[in-house]
Design an enzyme around this catalytic site. Structure first.
Site, PDB file in Angstrom:
ATOM      1  N   GLU A 198      43.703  35.868  44.756  1.00 38.80           N
ATOM      2  CA  GLU A 198      43.031  35.377  45.960  1.00 38.80           C
ATOM      3  C   GLU A 198      43.273  33.897  46.235  1.00 38.80           C
ATOM      4  OE1 GLU A 198      38.930  36.834  45.610  1.00 38.80           O
ATOM      5  OE2 GLU A 198      39.513  38.559  46.824  1.00 38.80           O
ATOM      6  N   HIS A 440      31.888  51.286  47.095  1.00 38.61           N
ATOM      7  CA  HIS A 440      31.584  51.264  45.660  1.00 38.61           C
ATOM      8  C   HIS A 440      31.984  49.915  45.087  1.00 38.61           C
ATOM      9  CE1 HIS A 440      31.994  55.960  45.150  1.00 38.61           C
ATOM     10  NE2 HIS A 440      30.847  55.603  45.688  1.00 38.61           N
ATOM     11  N   GLU A 441      31.092  48.955  45.147  1.00 36.00           N
ATOM     12  CA  GLU A 441      31.343  47.719  44.419  1.00 36.00           C
ATOM     13  C   GLU A 441      31.010  47.985  42.953  1.00 36.00           C
ATOM     14  OE1 GLU A 441      32.682  44.655  45.128  1.00 36.00           O
ATOM     15  OE2 GLU A 441      32.463  44.481  42.950  1.00 36.00           O
ATOM     16  N   HIS A 509      39.550  46.935  46.647  1.00 36.87           N
ATOM     17  CA  HIS A 509      39.478  45.474  46.746  1.00 36.87           C
ATOM     18  C   HIS A 509      39.431  44.858  45.360  1.00 36.87           C
ATOM     19  CE1 HIS A 509      38.735  44.550  51.162  1.00 36.87           C
ATOM     20  NE2 HIS A 509      39.194  45.787  51.080  1.00 36.87           N
ATOM     21  N   GLU A 510      40.132  43.736  45.237  1.00 32.15           N
ATOM     22  CA  GLU A 510      40.277  43.003  43.956  1.00 32.15           C
ATOM     23  C   GLU A 510      40.908  43.825  42.836  1.00 32.15           C
ATOM     24  OE1 GLU A 510      36.890  43.434  45.065  1.00 32.15           O
ATOM     25  OE2 GLU A 510      37.058  41.805  46.490  1.00 32.15           O
ATOM     26  N   GLU A 528      43.153  45.239  48.796  1.00 27.87           N
ATOM     27  CA  GLU A 528      43.036  43.841  49.181  1.00 27.87           C
ATOM     28  C   GLU A 528      43.996  43.086  48.266  1.00 27.87           C
ATOM     29  OE1 GLU A 528      39.388  40.784  50.078  1.00 27.87           O
ATOM     30  OE2 GLU A 528      39.552  41.609  48.057  1.00 27.87           O
ATOM     31  N   GLU A 534      38.294  37.201  54.948  1.00 24.88           N
ATOM     32  CA  GLU A 534      36.921  36.834  54.610  1.00 24.88           C
ATOM     33  C   GLU A 534      36.791  35.400  54.121  1.00 24.88           C
ATOM     34  OE1 GLU A 534      36.264  39.865  51.694  1.00 24.88           O
ATOM     35  OE2 GLU A 534      37.024  38.665  50.039  1.00 24.88           O
TER      36      GLU A 534
END
Lengths: 740, 740
Positions: A198, A440-441, A509-510, A528, A534
């Site tokens: 990131e 789903h984090e 993501h991540e 991502e 963001e």
């Protein structure tokens, strides 16, 4: 496939170092040579148009508790072959992909002395006739195969460890593949980091790569910088004489991600692998193979973006029935949290325990975004505007203290907050013909997610969800593992494969950065794994050049859920004290739907912001998410990019053109249109006085008649862009509209 | 519960070090004192019958990235209370358990200076109103509560971390609880090891504990010795003046196992915790608590074995409907693999890959034990002899290379070998009214097991299985974790809780040693977690004293699946070259069904060996597995043990008496029998010329009339034992049998 086995001939030559194997790419542009050095080290060299791009570079491994696989090799066997085929992706930038290469596979053998090592694993406590006694052999004979595939836009190679009696289970301590470059190239890079991609991109000479700059990037949730002169891949370079060089990897499976360690004196790069919790890299069992190491090269930047080599090096889809996999657009209860209007968390307490807290008794903070009424508002908007899906983040309990505590059990993925009515929303969305998208984090706790995965997916299907956005914001649990290590690489694939069993699509993501696995697992729509839009909402953000670099770096591996489409560019619209802003014009946000390829595109801004500028939103309504054809019209990493794409099974084209902080003119020849046909081109361009800093939301929308002779010239503002939709002209259009 | 809050009084005294709180146990035998030292260190001291057993001993923690919680405390609050209740276990050694103690809870506060630390976790990438800013506070105020419960047979105490603003999420680097003993006691110990409890016991002075002896124990699959002067718990000691002292822990949940580091000069013990992969011990969130640290003391060895303190310190059952939980006997396709007659693996290939290998195409080795016909033979035997269950090991694919390779994916727990017909055996067993017992060897790969757990349990229930033996033979995956670390401690409980959801009973092999959690999770019938009978089959084995020590050590925490009942004692019956043997007589193997408490007892030998000695096997047919009452009649750790138990809801008693390598006379007063009733005692005793080395299988079976005035005297051979069943005499018995 044509195979020419040269065993006998080569066995005669095997002791002769310096004997060089050479192959040419199908067009002859590339030449790849392989030899053993005097010390028996494997060495390759790559030339483009008769000029070395990769100088002689060594290859091999350090192996834990065994002699290294670096030297002392002889050549056992060499195989040459070639392939020329086409295949059709389930979804993609083009309908048909050509896979054409020349292959050289060299099998090497090494006989080394092995010293007995003490090991924690002693004898078994059980009688087992199949136990392996090889650990006591004083000499060990091991084989590896290096397989090169030379395409017309570059090289892929991998190491293979055939099944063999003296190399069964082993641990790669390090991979030592060199990429020795010929000069101090201009390089687009982010710091080597085990946990994140990131970072904002840096553009420096190769010799100036200094990952320690990453220490300042406190806006990134979790960082694991490990060396000053290390960079992530895909690494994009441009040589002094105008060659574009991209180094990455393809088909990262059961192996850690690769980084590039930079020798700033020699311009040599050497691989480094993400370690696991105990400092090892990869646990392998023969037969095994590494991912492909890829080097894509051209004297035209546009060729780099058009390359399908990374996809070609991945395995065909493992999913037999792909009818349920649908490229799509979505909106989401998401950006309103990023801009501070709402929260993921339902309550402002901050010491909850997943299995003990009485969630219904928590005092609501009054700002919880994922409440039933608000989600219905998004569903209404999606339904009205032809948006397929609505992502809802913060629907499930656990957000009160989800971040930064390295907790194992944060979320259970099945318990909604008291104000989120799962069944009512399922019915409401179904009536409106909109699909809700699950979130789903994991907070980085992969072990907790795996434990609950089946139940979570059953819950999704029982409640009408077909797609899930996964998230890995946090230090990984199992503690000591990294986002990029072998265990997590396998985790992302495990989640994707399990999802496929349930006919669920994934937006990760991540995760580790992609390596073309979307070919093999086409339900893995997007990731991502880079600095998304963001960051513009709450940090120093992404500079205007950011989106001109991403396609040459992160997107080489696969689609990115960048979340474009921010219309309310300045955050002071939400809070007068805020200084953050998106570093583009509004028109450039539209262009990103074309330039930033993804089969899953978010219209990331709030419904009310789109309703205010419904004319501009028309482009988002119209733009396709799956394509028959793609033309990279203009490109220079860090400067500009123009892409035209033909919508799947339709005679409609969409063009995106973007620039960096400098204004420029985009030149767009429409020669890809069908001859003798009239089209309407609707151009969404920056207004004359627009620029990203002071006037980002000024735009002009104009429609013209065009045909395949037309060449558009569109002015792009500083930090600006343009989007064009092109459809067949109706009789009415022909009457009303002017020619361009 | 009576509570006397002394806050005001104590706040006045809080700065005064040396002020001592003292409580007495209900009977007055024990006295526990607590005070703060001059440096504000918590200090406790324990006396028995007015003599110190634990001298002044400090308490506290090292905390990662924070000041230690070791000194500088003041007393905030003291609470005294007491309890006297009874409760009934779901199954157990007795029907009713008394829980009677005096409690002292001391809440301490410490104000410490905290230095800012750099951390990998930086800011979040999201807006979250509940973020915690406490890390920047220069002073930190933290509270802990130390809760002592003083029983009539010893002490339990634990640390509690109340919910508080300046201690929310924290990492215990080490626990520093001292147990300062008064002399160089005789000690029964095994080396401190993060991965195993399978060592043979050593009997030395405390000062002679040297864990490096464990390096020679190559018969143990996986060892992780960590220090020379470290021992596992339960640690059993005997003082010079005849006190028996046992140190262990109760209710080990969400915390690593504890070891004892020995100061050989001072006879002080200090706790050490199993680390995780990155070297930390416990990740906690307030409110949190440690397990109880237990010290059980008596001047009678029998009292140690009768203690219910560890059970009393565990939480009541979490399972509401326990009707499906059934103590039981089993046989198994198991010992025949240990003695080399059969194999777990179906084929002798040794390079399989779970997801790739075509198991049906493997060449069978012809020795695979878990084949349909062989399993039917065991089912027939069980059915004929009233044995409840048949364990089958090696039924599922993966055994070809399951051991020692630190593989993550070894077993899938749902794919049978080609010669194991799941459906046919389900039907066959059901017809014969026998339950098949599942086996889930994980090879130590807990991550793989958790991922597949739901599917595995669904498969079990779909195929008629109600119980599973789990196994953890191998280095743990996630790699870097240990069998005894916090993550694995939570894993065993996770498996047990998930099993309870499916109404499945658990028999865990190679887990962390038990701490009384069978009270809370009564579906956790038994564990191995020590050196079982199996070691006699293929290693130096277990010396004759072994079974006289285990009840004082490993079994203090909970039932052990020791797998007694080996009739064919010498392994040369299977292979003339074998020298291994079980180090007991046959009669002692029978006695173990009584002396080695477990609600799950295996008749471990082969059906054909039992059929040859059907008269002796009668004891195994008869013996109960659940009890109304238990009397520890005679005991000396390392020497001998005699126990009588009353069968659940029946007027039947079973007695077991065992000795070490020395012959002795067991004196068994039957005063526990109902008065004025006549019983038949059937005595299974060593024959006159029997001894474990040369004549282990000679036994005599005799029946007599007995009553509550009878005192049996039974000669136990060297390494021998005796078993007695006692039932109400029938009219026929009264006529036929003689009085004892």
């Amino acid at each position: 496939m044509k195979k020419i086995t040269l065993i006998l001939f080569l066995l005669m030559l095997s002791a002769v170092s310096g004997f060089t194997q050479t192959i040419q790419s199908p067009s002859g542009n590339f030449s790849l040579s392989f030899k053993l050095s005097e010390a028996g080290e494997p060495v390759y060299q790559l030339s483009y148009k008769s000029k070395a791009v990769i100088k002689e570079s060594k290859m091999g491994f350090e192996i834990k508790n065994q002699p290294a696989l670096l030297k002392g090799f002889i050549i056992l066997e060499t195989n040459n072959s070639e392939k020329n085929e086409t295949w059709n992706p389930v979804w993609g930038e083009v309908k048909t992909i050509r896979n054409q290469y020349k292959e050289l596979a060299v099998t090497l053998q090494q006989i080394a002395t092995i010293e007995p090592t003490s090991t924690t694993v002693a004898n078994t406590d059980v009688f087992n006739s199949s136990n392996d006694a090889s650990a006591k052999v004083p000499k060990v004979t091991r084989k590896i195969t290096i397989r090169f595939r030379l395409f017309d836009d570059g090289l892929g190679f991998r190491y293979e460890f055939p099944e063999q009696s003296e190399l069964k289970y082993f641990t790669v301590a390090e991979e030592k593949t060199e990429f020795n470059l010929t000069g101090d190239h201009k390089t687009f890079w982010i710091p080597g980091d085990y946990d994140t991609n990131e970072y904002a991109y840096n553009t420096t000479k190769l010799s100036e790569i200094d990952a320690s700059i990453g220490k300042k990037a406190t806006e990134i949730a979790v960082r694991a910088l490990f060396a000053d002169h290390a960079a992530q891949t895909p690494l994009m370079m441009k040589s002094g004489d105008g060659l574009y060089i991209n180094i990455h990897e393809a088909a990262l499976v059961n192996y850690p991600a690769m980084y590039l360690m930079v020798n700033r004196q020699t311009f040599g790069l050497t691989t480094h692998l993400a370690p696991n919790a105990v400092g090892n890299a990869a646990f392998l069992q023969t037969p095994a193979k590494t991912p492909w190491r890829t080097i894509i090269i051209s004297d035209k930047a546009t060729d780099i973006l058009a390359s399908k080599t990374i996809l070609n090096l991945n395995e065909p889809t493992k999913i037999k029935d792909t009818s349920w996999i649908k490229p799509q657009k979505m909106i989401g209860v998401w950006w309103e949290m990023h801009v501070g209007k709402a929260t993921w968390n339902y309550s402002d307490t901050n010491n909850v325990i997943l299995t003990n807290t009485d969630w219904k008794s928590l005092k609501p903070n009054g700002k919880h975004g994922a409440n039933t009424a608000n989600v219905k508002r998004y569903v209404d908007f999606a339904s009205k505007n032809g948006i397929d899906g609505v992502l809802v983040e913060g629907w499930n309990v656990g957000w009160e203290d989800w971040f930064g505590n390295w907790k194992e059990e944060v979320f259970d993925f099945v318990t909604p907050y008291p104000d989120f009515d799962v069944k009512e929303l399922q019915n409401y969305a179904a009536q409106k013909k909109v699909k809700l998208i699950m979130h789903h984090e994991t907070s980085g706790s992969a072990s907790n997610y795996e434990r609950r995965l089946d139940e979570a997916f059953r819950f999704m299907k029982a409640n009408g969800y077909d797609a899930v956005k996964t998230g890995y914001v946090g230090k990984i649990v199992p503690r000591g593992e990294y986002h990029d290590g072998q265990m997590m690489v396998n985790h992302y694939i495990h989640v994707t494969e399990t999802a496929a069993d349930y006919k669920i699509m994934i937006d990760a993501h991540e995760p580790v950065r992609p390596t073309g696995l979307q070919r093999t697992f086409p339900n893995w729509l997007a990731s991502e794994a880079a600095r998304g839009n963001e960051f513009n909402a709450w940090s120093v953000g992404n500079p205007p050049e950011h989106e001109t670099i991403l396609p040459f770096t992160r997107l080489m591996g696969g689609p990115m859920d960048y979340t474009p489409g921010i219309f309310e560019v300045k955050m002071n619209r939400y809070d007068a004290n805020k200084k953050e802003q998106v570093h583009t014009t509004l028109a450039k946000q539209l262009a990103l739907y074309v330039t930033m390829y993804s089969p899953l595109q978010m219209a990331a801004d709030l419904p009310e912001n789109y309703e205010k500028r419904s004319d501009a939103f028309q482009f988002i309504r119209d733009v396709a998410v799956d394509w028959d054809d793609t033309r990279i019209l203009e490109a220079e990493p860090g400067d500009y990019l123009t892409i035209a794409r033909k919508a799947k099974s339709k005679d409609e084209w969409f063009v995106g053109a973007i620039t960096d902080e400098n204004s420029r003119m985009a030149n767009i020849s429409l020669d890809f249109l069908m001859p003798n046909s009239q089209y309407v081109a609707t151009i969404y361009a920056d207004a004359k006085d627009s620029n990203w800093q002071n006037n980002p939301t000024a735009y002009e929308i104009k429609s013209y008649l065009v045909n395949n002779q037309t060449a558009l010239k569109i002015a792009l503002a500083n930090g600006g862009g343009a989007a064009v939709s092109i459809k067949a002209a109706s009789g009415d259009d022909l009457k009303k509209l002017k020619n361009y």
